[in-house]
Scaffold this motif. Structure first.
Motif, PDB file in Angstrom:
ATOM      1  N   ASN A   1       1.101  -1.354   0.132  1.00  0.00           N
ATOM      2  CA  ASN A   1      -0.115  -0.318   0.137  1.00  0.00           C
ATOM      3  C   ASN A   1       0.644   1.450  -0.164  1.00  0.00           C
ATOM      4  OD1 ASN A   1      -2.347  -1.474   0.545  1.00  0.00           O
ATOM      5  ND2 ASN A   1      -1.672  -2.215   2.525  1.00  0.00           N
ATOM      6  N   ALA A   2       0.615   2.298  -0.560  1.00  0.00           N
ATOM      7  CA  ALA A   2       0.786   3.543  -0.122  1.00  0.00           C
ATOM      8  C   ALA A   2       0.054   4.202   1.216  1.00  0.00           C
ATOM      9  CB  ALA A   2       0.990   4.636  -1.610  1.00  0.00           C
ATOM     10  N   LEU A   3       0.479   4.913   1.646  1.00  0.00           N
ATOM     11  CA  LEU A   3       0.326   5.316   3.348  1.00  0.00           C
ATOM     12  C   LEU A   3       0.109   6.772   3.244  1.00  0.00           C
ATOM     13  CD1 LEU A   3      -0.519   5.407   6.307  1.00  0.00           C
ATOM     14  CD2 LEU A   3       2.240   5.145   6.792  1.00  0.00           C
ATOM     15  N   PHE A   4      -0.323   7.721   3.632  1.00  0.00           N
ATOM     16  CA  PHE A   4      -0.937   8.798   3.386  1.00  0.00           C
ATOM     17  C   PHE A   4      -0.262   8.998   4.891  1.00  0.00           C
ATOM     18  CE2 PHE A   4      -4.056   8.655  -0.009  1.00  0.00           C
ATOM     19  CZ  PHE A   4      -3.222   9.075  -0.654  1.00  0.00           C
ATOM     20  N   ILE A   5       0.672  10.363   4.308  1.00  0.00           N
ATOM     21  CA  ILE A   5       1.312  10.793   6.064  1.00  0.00           C
ATOM     22  C   ILE A   5       1.463  12.217   6.318  1.00  0.00           C
ATOM     23  CG2 ILE A   5       3.039   9.171   5.882  1.00  0.00           C
ATOM     24  CD1 ILE A   5       5.709  10.679   5.247  1.00  0.00           C
ATOM     25  N   ASP A   6       0.501  12.680   5.165  1.00  0.00           N
ATOM     26  CA  ASP A   6       0.669  14.586   5.095  1.00  0.00           C
ATOM     27  C   ASP A   6      -0.328  15.081   3.938  1.00  0.00           C
ATOM     28  OD1 ASP A   6       0.638  17.134   6.550  1.00  0.00           O
ATOM     29  OD2 ASP A   6       2.802  17.450   5.258  1.00  0.00           O
ATOM     30  N   SER A   7      -1.057  16.470   4.475  1.00  0.00           N
ATOM     31  CA  SER A   7      -1.789  17.032   3.092  1.00  0.00           C
ATOM     32  C   SER A   7      -1.691  17.900   3.841  1.00  0.00           C
ATOM     33  CB  SER A   7      -3.570  15.885   3.697  1.00  0.00           C
ATOM     34  OG  SER A   7      -4.076  16.155   4.630  1.00  0.00           O
ATOM     35  N   ALA A   8      -2.605  18.996   2.348  1.00  0.00           N
ATOM     36  CA  ALA A   8      -2.792  19.884   2.646  1.00  0.00           C
ATOM     37  C   ALA A   8      -3.908  20.633   1.704  1.00  0.00           C
ATOM     38  CB  ALA A   8      -1.168  20.888   1.662  1.00  0.00           C
TER      39      ALA A   8
ATOM     40  N   GLU B   1      -4.390   7.214   5.771  1.00  0.00           N
ATOM     41  CA  GLU B   1      -5.636   6.264   5.203  1.00  0.00           C
ATOM     42  C   GLU B   1      -4.472   5.308   4.692  1.00  0.00           C
ATOM     43  OE1 GLU B   1      -8.253   5.721   1.473  1.00  0.00           O
ATOM     44  OE2 GLU B   1      -7.959   7.847   2.625  1.00  0.00           O
ATOM     45  N   LEU B   2      -4.185   4.263   4.049  1.00  0.00           N
ATOM     46  CA  LEU B   2      -3.532   2.980   3.042  1.00  0.00           C
ATOM     47  C   LEU B   2      -4.515   3.057   1.990  1.00  0.00           C
ATOM     48  CD1 LEU B   2      -3.056   0.767   5.751  1.00  0.00           C
ATOM     49  CD2 LEU B   2      -0.406   1.552   5.032  1.00  0.00           C
ATOM     50  N   VAL B   3      -4.048   3.220   0.498  1.00  0.00           N
ATOM     51  CA  VAL B   3      -4.414   2.710  -0.873  1.00  0.00           C
ATOM     52  C   VAL B   3      -3.910   1.968  -1.363  1.00  0.00           C
ATOM     53  CG1 VAL B   3      -5.598   4.859  -0.599  1.00  0.00           C
ATOM     54  CG2 VAL B   3      -3.464   4.679  -1.147  1.00  0.00           C
ATOM     55  N   PRO B   4      -3.627   0.702  -2.245  1.00  0.00           N
ATOM     56  CA  PRO B   4      -3.405   0.117  -2.572  1.00  0.00           C
ATOM     57  C   PRO B   4      -2.418   0.381  -4.268  1.00  0.00           C
ATOM     58  CG  PRO B   4      -5.918  -0.049  -3.030  1.00  0.00           C
ATOM     59  CD  PRO B   4      -5.839   0.954  -2.417  1.00  0.00           C
ATOM     60  N   LEU B   5      -1.067   0.313  -3.906  1.00  0.00           N
ATOM     61  CA  LEU B   5      -0.044   0.438  -4.407  1.00  0.00           C
ATOM     62  C   LEU B   5      -0.100   0.827  -6.314  1.00  0.00           C
ATOM     63  CD1 LEU B   5       3.075  -0.839  -3.191  1.00  0.00           C
ATOM     64  CD2 LEU B   5       2.542   1.296  -3.305  1.00  0.00           C
ATOM     65  N   TYR B   6      -1.200  -0.475  -6.967  1.00  0.00           N
ATOM     66  CA  TYR B   6      -1.704  -0.667  -8.148  1.00  0.00           C
ATOM     67  C   TYR B   6      -2.677   0.155  -8.646  1.00  0.00           C
ATOM     68  CZ  TYR B   6      -5.448  -3.858  -6.795  1.00  0.00           C
ATOM     69  OH  TYR B   6      -6.469  -4.012  -6.548  1.00  0.00           O
ATOM     70  N   CYS B   7      -3.195   1.389  -8.233  1.00  0.00           N
ATOM     71  CA  CYS B   7      -4.527   1.238  -8.765  1.00  0.00           C
ATOM     72  C   CYS B   7      -4.696   2.862  -8.124  1.00  0.00           C
ATOM     73  CB  CYS B   7      -6.073   0.680  -8.447  1.00  0.00           C
ATOM     74  SG  CYS B   7      -5.836   0.544  -6.793  1.00  0.00           S
ATOM     75  N   THR B   8      -3.151   3.732  -7.848  1.00  0.00           N
ATOM     76  CA  THR B   8      -3.107   4.860  -7.505  1.00  0.00           C
ATOM     77  C   THR B   8      -2.649   5.863  -7.503  1.00  0.00           C
ATOM     78  OG1 THR B   8      -2.574   4.621  -5.104  1.00  0.00           O
ATOM     79  CG2 THR B   8      -4.860   4.237  -5.029  1.00  0.00           C
ATOM     80  N   ALA B   9      -2.009   7.086  -7.707  1.00  0.00           N
ATOM     81  CA  ALA B   9      -1.155   7.306  -8.384  1.00  0.00           C
ATOM     82  C   ALA B   9       0.135   7.707  -7.683  1.00  0.00           C
ATOM     83  CB  ALA B   9      -2.097   9.082  -9.053  1.00  0.00           C
ATOM     84  N   HIS B  10      -0.202   7.664  -6.405  1.00  0.00           N
ATOM     85  CA  HIS B  10       0.869   7.471  -4.913  1.00  0.00           C
ATOM     86  C   HIS B  10       1.531   6.586  -5.659  1.00  0.00           C
ATOM     87  CE1 HIS B  10       0.767  11.662  -3.215  1.00  0.00           C
ATOM     88  NE2 HIS B  10      -0.657  12.051  -3.066  1.00  0.00           N
ATOM     89  N   GLY B  11       0.585   5.678  -5.383  1.00  0.00           N
ATOM     90  CA  GLY B  11       1.220   3.901  -5.607  1.00  0.00           C
ATOM     91  C   GLY B  11       2.162   4.007  -6.710  1.00  0.00           C
ATOM     92  N   LYS B  12       1.096   4.112  -7.657  1.00  0.00           N
ATOM     93  CA  LYS B  12       2.257   3.294  -8.636  1.00  0.00           C
ATOM     94  C   LYS B  12       3.393   4.995  -9.251  1.00  0.00           C
ATOM     95  CE  LYS B  12      -1.542   4.176 -11.222  1.00  0.00           C
ATOM     96  NZ  LYS B  12      -2.406   4.242 -12.915  1.00  0.00           N
ATOM     97  N   ALA B  13       2.933   5.985  -8.899  1.00  0.00           N
ATOM     98  CA  ALA B  13       4.830   6.749  -8.693  1.00  0.00           C
ATOM     99  C   ALA B  13       5.591   6.224  -7.598  1.00  0.00           C
ATOM    100  CB  ALA B  13       4.695   8.246  -7.886  1.00  0.00           C
ATOM    101  N   LEU B  14       5.142   5.382  -6.572  1.00  0.00           N
ATOM    102  CA  LEU B  14       6.135   4.808  -5.637  1.00  0.00           C
ATOM    103  C   LEU B  14       6.786   3.589  -5.996  1.00  0.00           C
ATOM    104  CD1 LEU B  14       4.292   5.171  -2.601  1.00  0.00           C
ATOM    105  CD2 LEU B  14       6.397   5.915  -3.041  1.00  0.00           C
ATOM    106  N   LEU B  15       5.858   2.904  -7.255  1.00  0.00           N
ATOM    107  CA  LEU B  15       6.203   1.765  -8.335  1.00  0.00           C
ATOM    108  C   LEU B  15       6.943   2.551  -9.023  1.00  0.00           C
ATOM    109  CD1 LEU B  15       3.027  -0.385  -8.038  1.00  0.00           C
ATOM    110  CD2 LEU B  15       5.268  -0.615  -6.755  1.00  0.00           C
ATOM    111  N   ALA B  16       7.290   3.034  -9.787  1.00  0.00           N
ATOM    112  CA  ALA B  16       8.157   3.494 -11.188  1.00  0.00           C
ATOM    113  C   ALA B  16       9.265   2.999 -11.667  1.00  0.00           C
ATOM    114  CB  ALA B  16       8.777   5.199 -11.010  1.00  0.00           C
TER     115      ALA B  16
END
Length: 263
Positions: free
Chosen positions: A117-124, A138-153
């Motif tokens: 997963n991608a874990l959101f650690i801060d927001s504005a 919040e935890l969101v899946p790596l494979y189907c979110t922009a943040h997750g896919k950026a982490l998998l680049a």
């Protein structure tokens, strides 16, 4: 009035050399010999030996069983696991996060990888009456979110299969990527262009764009991006938003890399 020359930043040479040793050993895929350390530092073997042995005494270096060359020691592992890296990333990145949210007037998030997963650690948050709430924690899946896919680049098919298996990926919306093969192609494209997108792949009606945050050595340590309803985020805005987000990601990466101050 004559122009004053900038004052050189003072430093302790022996400490600097010790840190160079640690960086070199950490980056090497093989144990490093004493001769290699001496050549690297351009000093004699006895001086290199004293530096290496001091680091070894403190647990920052170690010698593999039966060998005299060097690898990182247990003290490095202990320190890295005692330090809250996510908290450091938040402190370094928060101003850039606020700038993105204010400039684009959309909710901006900062995320790190947490297993699958991608874990959101801060927001504005944005100033819109209807905005995307900051889901810090919040935890969101790596494979189907922009943040997750950026982490998998940087992931290749072998890495992705090891992470997600060979079976189909769970579909959250009709546009969710559902195979590792398709995800592999997507990761290659993200790596090439420098940012990831999410076309309502996890949350219906939402578009997102995120960029990986890289250290000086290219490793990905986090992601920064924005989310907005489709009605307020047309596809033609991707390039403009991605440019600003990628610039913010690069700035955060530079700050994290702690580049040597210029004299």
């Amino acid at each position: 009035m004559p122009i004053k020359k900038p004052t050189a930043v003072p430093f302790i040479q022996s400490l600097d050399r010790g840190l160079v040793i640690l960086q070199s050993v950490a980056r090497s895929k093989q144990p490093i010999s004493l001769g290699e350390l001496a050549d690297l530092l351009q000093i004699d073997r006895s001086s290199a030996f004293r530096l290496a042995q001091t680091l070894r005494r403190r647990g920052f270096l170690a010698c593999p069983a039966g060998r005299k060359d060097y690898i990182l020691g247990p003290a490095m592992w202990t320190l890295s696991h005692q330090y809250d890296w996510s908290n450091m990333l938040v402190r370094v990145a928060h101003e850039q996060l606020k700038l993105i949210a204010n400039e684009l007037n959309e909710t901006a998030h900062l995320a790190v990888r947490e297993g699958k997963n991608a874990l959101f650690i801060d927001s504005a948050n944005a100033n819109h009456v209807i905005s995307v709430a900051g889901q810090t924690g919040e935890l969101v899946p790596l494979y189907c979110t922009a943040h997750g896919k950026a982490l998998l680049a940087d992931a290749d098919e072998k890495e992705l299969k090891s992470q997600f298996g060979i079976g189909p990926l769970t579909k959250h919306t009709p546009s969710t990527i559902s195979t590792v093969k398709a995800l592999t192609v997507e990761c290659k494209e993200i790596h090439a262009r420098g940012y990831a997108t999410d076309e309502a792949e996890y949350n219906p009606g939402m578009r997102c764009v995120a960029a990986p945050i890289r250290l000086e050595d290219g490793s990905i340590v986090g992601s920064i991006g924005i989310s907005a309803p489709e009605a307020r985020f047309p596809k033609e805005h991707y390039a403009k938003y991605a440019k600003k987000i990628s610039m913010a990601a690069r700035e955060i990466g530079l700050q994290l890399s702690m580049a040597e101050p210029k004299e």
